[in-house]
Design a protein around this motif. Structure first.
Motif, PDB file in Angstrom:
ATOM      1  N   GLY A   1       0.644  -0.923  -0.333  1.00  0.00           N
ATOM      2  CA  GLY A   1       0.196  -0.605  -0.335  1.00  0.00           C
ATOM      3  C   GLY A   1       0.695   1.251   0.287  1.00  0.00           C
ATOM      4  N   TRP A   2       2.127   0.774   0.354  1.00  0.00           N
ATOM      5  CA  TRP A   2       3.091   2.417   0.116  1.00  0.00           C
ATOM      6  C   TRP A   2       2.765   3.496  -1.734  1.00  0.00           C
ATOM      7  CZ3 TRP A   2       8.132   3.168   3.487  1.00  0.00           C
ATOM      8  CH2 TRP A   2       7.244   2.898   5.157  1.00  0.00           C
ATOM      9  N   GLN A   3       3.691   4.136  -1.451  1.00  0.00           N
ATOM     10  CA  GLN A   3       3.437   4.450  -2.654  1.00  0.00           C
ATOM     11  C   GLN A   3       5.116   5.577  -2.801  1.00  0.00           C
ATOM     12  OE1 GLN A   3      -0.153   6.537  -4.679  1.00  0.00           O
ATOM     13  NE2 GLN A   3      -1.642   5.472  -2.746  1.00  0.00           N
TER      14      GLN A   3
ATOM     15  N   LEU B   1       3.882 -10.168   8.033  1.00  0.00           N
ATOM     16  CA  LEU B   1       3.983 -11.583   7.606  1.00  0.00           C
ATOM     17  C   LEU B   1       3.626 -11.868   6.528  1.00  0.00           C
ATOM     18  CD1 LEU B   1       5.671 -12.874  11.081  1.00  0.00           C
ATOM     19  CD2 LEU B   1       6.907 -12.333   9.363  1.00  0.00           C
ATOM     20  N   PRO B   2       4.276 -12.299   5.514  1.00  0.00           N
ATOM     21  CA  PRO B   2       3.282 -12.753   4.439  1.00  0.00           C
ATOM     22  C   PRO B   2       2.336 -14.087   5.100  1.00  0.00           C
ATOM     23  CG  PRO B   2       5.702 -12.694   3.682  1.00  0.00           C
ATOM     24  CD  PRO B   2       5.691 -12.396   5.207  1.00  0.00           C
ATOM     25  N   ASN B   3       1.328 -13.786   4.345  1.00  0.00           N
ATOM     26  CA  ASN B   3       0.223 -15.047   4.530  1.00  0.00           C
ATOM     27  C   ASN B   3      -0.622 -15.821   3.140  1.00  0.00           C
ATOM     28  OD1 ASN B   3      -1.882 -16.612   5.629  1.00  0.00           O
ATOM     29  ND2 ASN B   3      -0.660 -16.624   8.337  1.00  0.00           N
ATOM     30  N   ARG B   4      -0.928 -16.686   3.339  1.00  0.00           N
ATOM     31  CA  ARG B   4      -1.544 -17.664   1.989  1.00  0.00           C
ATOM     32  C   ARG B   4      -2.879 -17.111   3.224  1.00  0.00           C
ATOM     33  NH1 ARG B   4       0.394 -21.729  -0.164  1.00  0.00           N
ATOM     34  NH2 ARG B   4      -1.282 -23.032   0.986  1.00  0.00           N
ATOM     35  N   GLN B   5      -3.782 -16.964   4.122  1.00  0.00           N
ATOM     36  CA  GLN B   5      -4.871 -17.661   4.897  1.00  0.00           C
ATOM     37  C   GLN B   5      -5.926 -17.732   4.063  1.00  0.00           C
ATOM     38  OE1 GLN B   5      -5.356 -13.186   3.168  1.00  0.00           O
ATOM     39  NE2 GLN B   5      -4.252 -12.324   4.729  1.00  0.00           N
ATOM     40  N   GLY B   6      -5.002 -18.865   3.698  1.00  0.00           N
ATOM     41  CA  GLY B   6      -5.738 -20.737   3.671  1.00  0.00           C
ATOM     42  C   GLY B   6      -6.239 -20.194   2.120  1.00  0.00           C
ATOM     43  N   ALA B   7      -6.216 -19.231   1.422  1.00  0.00           N
ATOM     44  CA  ALA B   7      -6.886 -18.796  -0.008  1.00  0.00           C
ATOM     45  C   ALA B   7      -5.949 -20.286  -0.122  1.00  0.00           C
ATOM     46  CB  ALA B   7      -6.205 -18.148  -0.693  1.00  0.00           C
ATOM     47  N   GLU B   8      -7.035 -21.302  -1.969  1.00  0.00           N
ATOM     48  CA  GLU B   8      -5.746 -21.931  -2.440  1.00  0.00           C
ATOM     49  C   GLU B   8      -5.211 -21.618  -3.881  1.00  0.00           C
ATOM     50  OE1 GLU B   8      -8.498 -25.450  -3.992  1.00  0.00           O
ATOM     51  OE2 GLU B   8      -8.423 -25.631  -2.387  1.00  0.00           O
TER      52      GLU B   8
ATOM     53  N   VAL C   1       0.165  -9.523   2.830  1.00  0.00           N
ATOM     54  CA  VAL C   1       0.424  -9.300   3.927  1.00  0.00           C
ATOM     55  C   VAL C   1      -0.571  -7.903   4.285  1.00  0.00           C
ATOM     56  CG1 VAL C   1       3.260  -9.160   3.844  1.00  0.00           C
ATOM     57  CG2 VAL C   1       1.873  -7.327   3.055  1.00  0.00           C
ATOM     58  N   GLY C   2      -0.323  -7.067   5.416  1.00  0.00           N
ATOM     59  CA  GLY C   2      -1.204  -6.315   6.293  1.00  0.00           C
ATOM     60  C   GLY C   2      -1.353  -5.071   5.350  1.00  0.00           C
TER      61      GLY C   2
END
Ligand SMILES: Cc1cc2nc3c(=O)[nH]c(=O)nc-3n(C[C@H](O)[C@H](O)[C@H](O)COP(=O)(O)O)c2cc1C
Ligand code: SF4
Ligand code: SF4
Length: 273
Positions: free
Chosen positions: A129-131, A191-198, A243-244
């Motif tokens: 989200g930074w620019q 921290l990178p996370n796939r959040q349970g996605a396929e 990431v958040g």
């Protein structure tokens, strides 16, 4: 002159500058080799510098120093009086003491540091989200990298015996820098996370992670190992790793550093001789 360019580059900016330096040194008649030490295996390979006349070290700036993994790798090298130079890419904010700190580490390993340079590169956190510094390095940055190589040549070959003198030690102690560095790793949102996605389970994120932190099966990064370089987020073919949102922190940073979108755009690299 035979030159080795060793660089760490999680999202490619430092690699682009390394290539531009490589190309110009080649045009000047040097025999140049590029060694990408971002991958864990590449840093585990034994390095023999004996056959090179000079070495150039490149890395991004992570929390005002080179990334921890790169610093740890530098500490394994033997300089034996060899002439070397450094360069860095940064996302538009603090630079120092990265050149100073890296020079000290290289001197401790027996290298003679003859020059340094910094170049803007798209901020890694633009992926969150930074620019800052979008589209950098641009052609002008790459031209400056070529100019750096041109000026570097006589220093590396020893034709010009001068070495790098003035560098900014920055305002912080090593303990404070360690604290800044560890702070972001305590922020779970980064921290990178796939959040349970396929996903297609290509395993790229796990195989290429510079720290061995990513588990492709779970899609979760180990906080004890991850350096938040966001290579896995950038390179995932399914864009599955997240990431958040760091947008609010970007505005805070801009205000704190008194930067504007225009002041960031205006920034150019610096050569230190
Ligand atoms: C953990 C981390 C810390 C960073 N710290 C800084 C910093 O202190 N100052 C800055 O200007 N940019 C900082 N950046 C931005 C990177 O230096 C910049 O995006 C760099 O060009 C990335 O290089 P690469 O594409 O070769 O990995 C940081 C990036 C990360 C991932
Ligand atoms: S890189 Fe992306 S697609 Fe490949 S295993 Fe990792 S999360 Fe899945
Ligand atoms: S898990 Fe962490 S260290 Fe590994 S590639 Fe992703 S962000 Fe970088």
């Amino acid at each position: 002159m035979k030159v080795l360019i060793c660089y760490f580059s999680a999202t490619g900016n430092t690699g682009q500058i390394a290539q531009a330096i490589n190309d110009r040194l080649g045009q000047l008649g040097a025999e140049v080799e590029l060694k990408n030490v971002t991958a864990l295996e590449a840093r585990q390979e034994p390095v023999s510098l004996a056959t090179y006349d000079a070495v150039i070290f490149g890395s991004p700036i992570h929390s005002m120093r080179s990334p921890r993994l790169f610093r740890e790798w530098l500490a394994t090298l033997e300089g034996n009086g060899k002439r070397c130079a450094t360069f860095f890419t940064y996302g538009g904010f603090q630079i120092h003491p990265a050149p100073f700190d890296t020079r000290r580490r290289l001197q401790e390993r027996g290298f003679v540091v003859v020059a340094s340079a910094t170049f803007p590169g798209a901020h890694t956190y633009n992926l969150a989200g930074w620019q800052s510094m979008q589209g950098r390095p641009d052609q002008q940055d790459l031209d400056l990298a070529a100019e750096y190589a041109q000026k570097l040549y006589p220093r590396l070959s020893g034709q010009d015996q001068a070495v790098l003198t003035e560098l900014d030690p920055g305002p912080y102690t090593q303990e404070q820098l360690d604290e800044f560095e560890s702070f972001r790793f305590k922020m779970g949102a980064m921290l990178p996370n796939r959040q349970g996605a396929e996903c297609q389970m290509c395993l790229l994120c796990q195989e290429q992670c510079p720290s061995g932190a990513m588990d492709a099966e779970t899609g979760v990064a180990d906080p004890a190992k991850c350096i938040v370089c966001l290579q896995c987020v950038k390179d995932c073919p399914d864009e599955a790793l997240k990431v958040g949102d760091m947008t609010p922190f970007f505005q805070f940073k801009m205000d704190k550093d008194k930067e504007t979108p225009e002041s960031l755009r205006q920034k150019r690299g610096t050569l230190y001789f």
